[in-house]
Each structure stands twice: as structure tokens, then as C-alpha cells.
Design an enzyme around this catalytic site. Structure first.
Site, PDB file in Angstrom:
ATOM      1  CB  SER A 153     -46.736 -34.337  37.885  1.00  0.00           C
ATOM      2  OG  SER A 153     -47.943 -35.016  37.583  1.00  0.00           O
TER       3      SER A 153
ATOM      4  CD  GLU B  30      -3.091  -0.565   0.043  1.00  0.00           C
ATOM      5  OE1 GLU B  30      -3.296   0.644  -0.202  1.00  0.00           O
ATOM      6  OE2 GLU B  30      -3.665  -1.471  -0.578  1.00  0.00           O
TER       7      GLU B  30
END
Length: 751
Positions: A464, A92
Site C-alpha cells: 500500500s 629508545e
């Protein structure tokens, strides 16, 4: 040499030079007088505050959730590997540390390369890219270029080179929703920057110029070409030697195909997201919050896999329901591919359950195309429960034909087999019984398909599973585990007219039975008799001690059979009272919240010792009820849990509602309390042969196996004023406003 005879040419050249000078003066004047005053301040780079996503972690630092438009991690330049910096600068801006923001030599080289047909090079320095990224757009105009140049000089004057490079490496977009190299390393390779190889660093360094074109996921060939350019530049500049170049050039760099955030914690992550947004609003998505939860990653993963595995097992037991959708397949090959792709996109994968479109069928086999384009063939036993759907006489809605969308998965032998997306849902939640902290939570089969959290928000009948709370209330009214209660239908022991005559699920009645044995065998009639004896009003007054909402439970005897409404989390918290010695602790999830800079914004002060004001029931009551729940797991409806986990310290209770609409198991051991549930969102029977023990308890067992791994069975200390007679625990005396009552082994029940 020009002679005096060339006067017109000289005059023309002088005039042209004057025009050039005038143009330059005007351009400089325009830049300094018009553009410069309008430039933005440098606060965005001098006081850099990147948009950091909200991230959610388990207690052991595993990422389970990430929210925000941008994936980003901030890594200081000091912590950035030199190899990655060298790779980036090589491609770059190789003169980054020597130019002053604009690299005229590099710009000239790029122009010459473009004019001579060489490799296209960019003329922008990293500083210029920082200026463009933070302050400008991508328009290719002279005005934007001039602003970019001015800003570059200002940035170079305000910041050090290292700081500029740090900004660039953390801000730049690198594809796949990833901003900055740290995020890209995690996205593409599932690694931190420090773990990247030279080849991987070079691959990532090639992305900034064009993240779409050089994306190794989307365009691996172009990405490889760009990577080689980076490596050649690094070799030319002396950053690497020939041996390193040769090795990196041939190194395979497969990208990470698994998600960076595990799906197993999606429901937990969503709970945290909602909490953070409620507190910080939209800023929660950009301020880099790190939220550490109480979740144990291994337990969470085990719970997630258990829910999915047992839901699919139930689904397989109940038959093939047919294809999810159909599409007519055109004869034209391109049109056919488009039709298949369109249908597959509407039906995303659910982890291992992949959508596939049937392309060919035979009497005992089929071919189907996956979203990847792979064509799989399934035949013989791999067709499983869908084999009948290939027959010509199969129901039209069930029949498999070309264009049918089905689900396939791979078995343990890596063979493709038929499956289907289940209709049934399930949930699992696990809490630390002492502190109330969540250890695991799974709110459903697939968060992406249905993000409704059944663990926290599904109000269902507990069946239950409510009985232990009725029994606990009975202990306060003078009952004991040894109390004898008549297990026969109410109509057999009274002459009064009954509006409701409850039955035992199995149709069996044992006559006189001890209360502890009745709970172990989940005797409905006994529970109703107990409730009738202590009174429904008292039970409704007692239930809120465990965190239940009294108004969500009926004001009649059906309360004993769990016809009210609870959520899995609420039920887990309630069972925690028995597990921790009588304290009601509120479930909580977030241990710590810190910002992007590591500053702690919140830290929980919860401890493992419940506060005395949290006491819900007497310690003796909790101990005696616990003893009865342990018997359920030793010899009763939950005995399979003790057998499969090979432990004798489990306590819990199954729950099955009328017509098996809901199946539950709630239980605990070693300070961990958890609840599993299964049912349909639109309530309907799970099946005549399904119970809490067949649909929910397997989820609980598989999840708790991980939670209890490596731990020894725990024994609870016996509280004062609790005695054991004939193997059953009971209060040695009963305290009440009326005085002291001694309970014998043969105290009768009300009936």
C-alpha cells in the site's frame, strides 16, 4: 713492559694488529665500494608519503569507517606532545639529539649490560631504526648492519633531527594493526596524542621494542613492567619529577575495549568504500583519503539502534527457534575448552548478542560459557521464550542441552537473558527532502553477518505504500480528496466477468467514501477503482516522475496494491517529491573528499534548493497529496506515529504486501523523508497479525524521534490556485490540454 726477549710475542702482536687493520680496510672497502653503490635512494624519507587508510566520517566529523591494511594517522613533530617525545627518547635513544646516527657510547653500554646480565638494551638508535624500517629487513647479518650504518649517516645528513623523529613516530608499528603513535593512541585509549596522560604516553613509548610482548591488551603485566622502565628513565633524565613519577606509576591505564570505528555506520561506510575504489582503485586504501558524508551521527546511531531493537522485538514475538549449533563436549577439561573455543570462534558476537556454549542444564536454569571464559547462569524469567526448550519433551532441534550454542544478552538491570540471532531483516533510510542528501542509512541487522545492503539493493513489493502515487496521478485526471468512491467489491457493482476481485485487508467495506478517507484507511478496493478509472497505461507513464522503474511494475490493476518492486532508497526519494513541493532529487552521500595533506579533491555543489529542472509534479499536486498523507498520520493507519511523537505535522503511509511478506512505512516531516522496511530475505509471511504499522512503523518512529528532536512542527505555504472546502484541499481549477475543469465536492468516480 716487554723486553727484547719477548720478540716472538711482539711479532705475534704486530701480525695480529696488521690483520685487524687489513680486515678493517677490507671491511671499509667492501662497505664503500660494494654496499654503498647499491643502497637505495632516500626518497622514501625525504619525500615521505605514508600509507594512510581510507577514512569515512559523518557530516559532524565522527569516524564511521576505516579501510586499509594499516591504521595510521600523520602528526607533525610540532603537534606531538613533549611528554610523549621525552618518554620515547628516554627508552629508545636518550642521546638522539647529540649523536650523528650511530651512538657508540650507547652501543657499548648495551654490550656491557648484556655481558653482565643487566637489563637487555638495544644498541640501535632511532635513526638506525628509521633506516631499517624504511629500507631494510630484520635479518641479523653483518651486511644488513653495515647497510643500516651507512643509511643512518646519509639520513642524518639529509634530514633534521626533528624530521627523523617525526618519521619514526609516524611509521613505527605499535601492535593492533596500528602504525604510528597517533593511531596507537586512538586504538589503545580512544584518544588523540594531546589527550594522553603521562602514564599512557609511557605505556605507548614502551611498545616499539616489541609490540607483541609489551602490548597492554595482550600482555598487561609485561606492558606495565616496560612502562615503569620508561618512567624511571624519564625521572633519571630529569624529564619528570618524583611527584609525577609517583602519580603515573599507580595510574590505571585501561585500554579501549570498544571498537575505534562505530558499527552503526557500516553500511554507509561500505557504500563510500565502493565509490572510492571505483574512482581511485587500490590506491584508495593507502593515499589517506578523508571522506565526509552527509550523514548526521546522532540520527544514524538512533536509526541503527532502532532497527536492531525492533527486529529483536519482532523476533521475540515469534518464538524461540533453538540453538544455532551443537558440539559434543569432551570429558577432558583441556579438550572441552578447545571445543568450546572453536565453536565460539565460528559464531562471532553481534554487538550485545553474545555467543555462549551451554555447559549445564536443569529444569528451570542453565549455565553457559562466553568467549571471555566467564560462565553465566540464566534462570526464571530471564529464560524468556526459551524456557520450554529446557523441558525433556522439547523437540530435539529446539532442546537446550550441554554443547548447544545460544545467544545471551544483558538487560537494563545488567542481568543475563536468553536471546537469539534473528532471521528477519530490516532497513531504514532517511534523506534531506530538499537536497537528497542521506541523513541516515541502515542496510540490515548486522553488516558483519550479512553485508547485503537492503536499503539500496533489496527490490521488494511496496504494498500500500505505492497508493499515494496512484492518488497523485488521479489528481491530474480530475479526482480530488473529496471525490466520492464506492468502497465495495468490484463484483458488487458490475455484471461483467472479473478475473480478479480485490478485497480490503480487514474485510470491511464502507460504501461511498471520500478519496482522502480511503487513503487514510488504506482501502484496497478504492485504490483499484481509482486506477481502473485513470487507466493502467497512464499510471505506468506517471510513476517514473518519482524515480520508479516502470518495467518493475505490473501492467494490470494489481499495480494499485503495490505488486511491483522498489527499494527503500527509491521509495524515500519518491516520497520526497511530496515533501519538498514536487521535485525529484537524487540521493547523494559524499560531501567532500580530501587527501592525506588536506587538499580537497572533491566537494559537492549540491544546495538545499532543488533546481527547477528537477520538478516532477506540479506544486499544487504535491501540496494536495501531502494533505492526504497528513490525514493518514492524523486519523488513519499511521495515527500511532503522530501520537507517539506528539506531532501533527507528520505525513506518511503504511504498506503491507499480500500475506504480510513485506512491511513498510514511508513518511516525512520538517524536510526529512524516511522509509523503514522489514521482511525475510527468502520471502515468507511475517505473520498473520503483522502489518507495516507493527513491524516497520516502530522503526520509523524511534528513528525520527531523534531526527525531529528540538524542532517545531512545520506548516507548508499554500500554493496559488489551491483552495480548501469543508476541510479538504483541492485545485481551484484544473489545467489540461482540453481546457479548464472545475471539480465539485460530489464529483463521481468512474464506478
Amino acid at each position: 713492559m716487554f723486553s727484547i726477549q719477548d720478540k716472538p710475542l711482539v711479532q705475534w702482536m704486530i701480525g695480529f694488529a696488521a690483520l685487524v687493520v687489513l680486515a678493517v680496510v677490507l671491511l671499509v672497502g667492501y662497505t664503500l665500494l660494494v654496499l654503498a653503490p647499491g643502497l637505495p635512494t632516500l626518497e622514501a624519507v625525504t619525500d615521505y608519503r605514508p600509507k594512510m587508510p581510507l577514512r569515512i566520517y559523518t557530516a559532524d566529523n565522527v569516524l564511521i569507517g576505516e579501510f586499509g591494511q594499516e591504521r595510521r594517522d600523520f602528526v607533525s613533530i610540532e603537534d606531538t606532545p613533549k611528554t610523549l617525545k621525552d618518554a620515547l627518547l628516554a627508552i629508545e635513544d636518550e642521546r638522539f639529539y647529540s649523536h650523528s646516527g650511530l651512538d657508540f657510547r650507547g652501543l657499548a653500554r648495551a654490550v656491557v649490560s648484556d655481558l653482565t646480565g643487566g637489563v637487555q638494551q638495544g644498541g640501535s638508535t632511532i635513526t638506525m631504526q628509521v633506516a631499517r624500517t624504511f629500507f631494510l629487513n630484520q635479518d641479523r647479518t653483518l651486511q644488513r648492519k653495515l647497510k643500516e650504518a651507512l643509511l643512518s649517516y646519509r639520513i642524518e645528513d639529509a634530514l633534521s633531527k626533528d624530521k627523523i623523529l617525526e618519521l619514526y613516530m609516524n611509521q613505527i608499528y605499535l601492535g593492533q594493526r596500528s602504525y604510528g603513535f597517533s593511531s596507537a593512541a586512538r586504538t589503545y585509549y580512544g584518544k588523540s596524542l594531546a589527550e594522553l596522560s603521562l602514564a599512557q604516553s609511557a605505556m605507548l613509548a614502551g611498545l616499539p621494542q616489541n609490540p607483541s610482548r609489551h602490548n597492554p591488551v595482550v600482555n598487561p603485566a609485561r606492558a606495565k613492567k616496560r612502562q615503569m622502565m620508561v618512567l624511571k628513565n624519564m625521572l633519571r633524565l630529569g624529564h619528570i619529577n618524583q611527584a609525577q613519577f609517583d602519580k603515573a606509576s599507580v595510574e590505571a591505564t585501561p585500554t579501549n575495549t570498544s571498537p575505534t570505528v562505530g558499527a552503526h555506520g557500516a553500511y554507509v561506510a561500505e557504500m563510500v568504500r565502493q565509490s572510492m575504489v571505483a574512482q581511485y582503485q587500490e590506491a584508495a586504501y593507502t593515499m589517506g583519503l578523508k571522506v565526509v558524508t552527509t550523514i548526521d551521527n546522532a540520527e544514524q546511531l538512533a536509526a541503527y539502534e532502532s532497527v536492531r531493537r525492533n527486529v529483536l522485538a519482532y523476533d521475540q514475538r515469534h518464538g524461540y527457534r533453538g540453538p544455532e549449533a551443537f558440539v559434543d563436549l569432551p570429558q577432558d577439561e583441556d579438550a572441552r575448552d578447545d571445543a568450546i573455543d572453536a565453536l565460539l570462534q565460528k559464531h562471532p558476537a553481534s554487538e550485545g548478542l553474545l555467543p555462549a556454549v551451554v555447559t549445564e542444564v536443569a529444569a528451570r536454569s542453565l549455565k553457559a560459557e562466553l568467549a571471555s571464559g566467564e560462565v553465566v547462569q540464566i534462570s526464571g524469567s530471564e529464560l524468556g521464550f526459551a524456557a520450554a526448550a529446557l523441558q525433556a519433551n522439547a523437540n530435539k532441534a529446539l532442546r537446550l542441552r550441554p554443547g548447544a550454542l545460544v545467544r545471551v544478552t544483558q538487560n537494563a538491570k545488567q542481568k543475563w537473558v536468553m536471546s537469539q540471532m534473528p532471521d528477519v531483516e530490516a532497513a531504514y533510510v532517511s534523506l534531506n527532502a530538499q537536497s537528497g542528501g542521506y541523513r541516515a542509512l541502515v542496510g540490515g541487522f548486522d553488516f558483519r553477518r550479512k553485508n547485503f545492503n537492503h536499503a539500496t539493493s533489496a527490490w521488494r513489493q511496496p504494498g500500500s505504500a505505492i497508493k499515494p502515487f496512484v492518488y497523485s496521478a488521479a489528481l491530474e485526471r480530475g479526482f480530488a480528496p473529496a471525490t466520492i468512491i464506492n468502497d465495495v467489491q468490484l463484483s458488487a457493482t458490475t455484471t461483467e466477468s472479473l478475473k480478479w476481485d480485490p478485497r480490503n485487508d480487514d474485510g470491511k467495506y464502507d460504501g461511498p467514501i471520500r478519496m482522502q478517507d480511503a487513503l487514510a484507511q488504506s482501502k484496497n478496493v478504492v485504490s483499484v477503482r481509482i486506477l481502473r478509472a485513470i487507466g493502467v497505461p497512464y499510471a505506468l507513464e506517471y510513476l517514473p516522475r518519482f524515480g520508479f522503474d516502470a518495467d518493475k511494475h505490473p501492467d494490470n490493476l494489481t499495480l494499485a496494491l503495490g505488486t511491483g518492486s522498489v527499494t527503500p532508497v527509491q521509495l524515500a526519494s519518491a516520497y520526497g517529491v511530496f515533501a519538498n513541493g514536487g521535485y525529484l532529487v537524487k540521493p547523494w552521500l559524499v560531501q567532500r573528499v580530501s587527501d592525506a595533506r588536506g587538499k580537497v579533491l572533491f566537494e559537492s555543489d549540491r544546495t538545499l534548493v532543488p533546481a527547477e529542472e528537477a520538478r516532477a509534479i506540479d506544486e499544487r499536486n504535491a501540496f494536495v497529496t501531502d494533505s492526504m498523507l497528513r490525514e493518514v498520520a492524523r486519523s488513519g493507519t499511521a495515527a500511532a506515529a503522530s501520537q507517539r511523537l506528539a506531532r501533527q505535522d507528520l505525513a506518511g503511509k503504511t504498506g503491507t504486501t499480500t500475506d504480510a511478506v513485506d512491511g513498510w512505512f514511508a513518511g516525512y516531516a520538517n524536510g526529512i523523508v524516511s522509509v523503514a522496511w522489514m521482511g525475510y530475505d527468502e520471502p515468507k509471511s511475517l505473520g498473520g497479525r503483522e502489518f507495516g504499522s507493527t513491524v516497520a512503523m516502530p522503526i520509523w518512529i524511534d528513528s525520527m524521534r531523534q531526527a525531529l528532536a528540538g524542532t517545531l512542527p512545520g506548516e507548508r505555504p499554500v500554493p496559488e490556485h489551491v483552495v480548501q472546502q469543508n476541510g479538504l484541499w483541492n485545485f481551484s481549477e484544473f489545467d489540461s490540454d482540453a481546457g479548464v475543469k472545475t471539480l465539485g465536492l460530489d464529483d463521481p468516480a468512474a464506478d
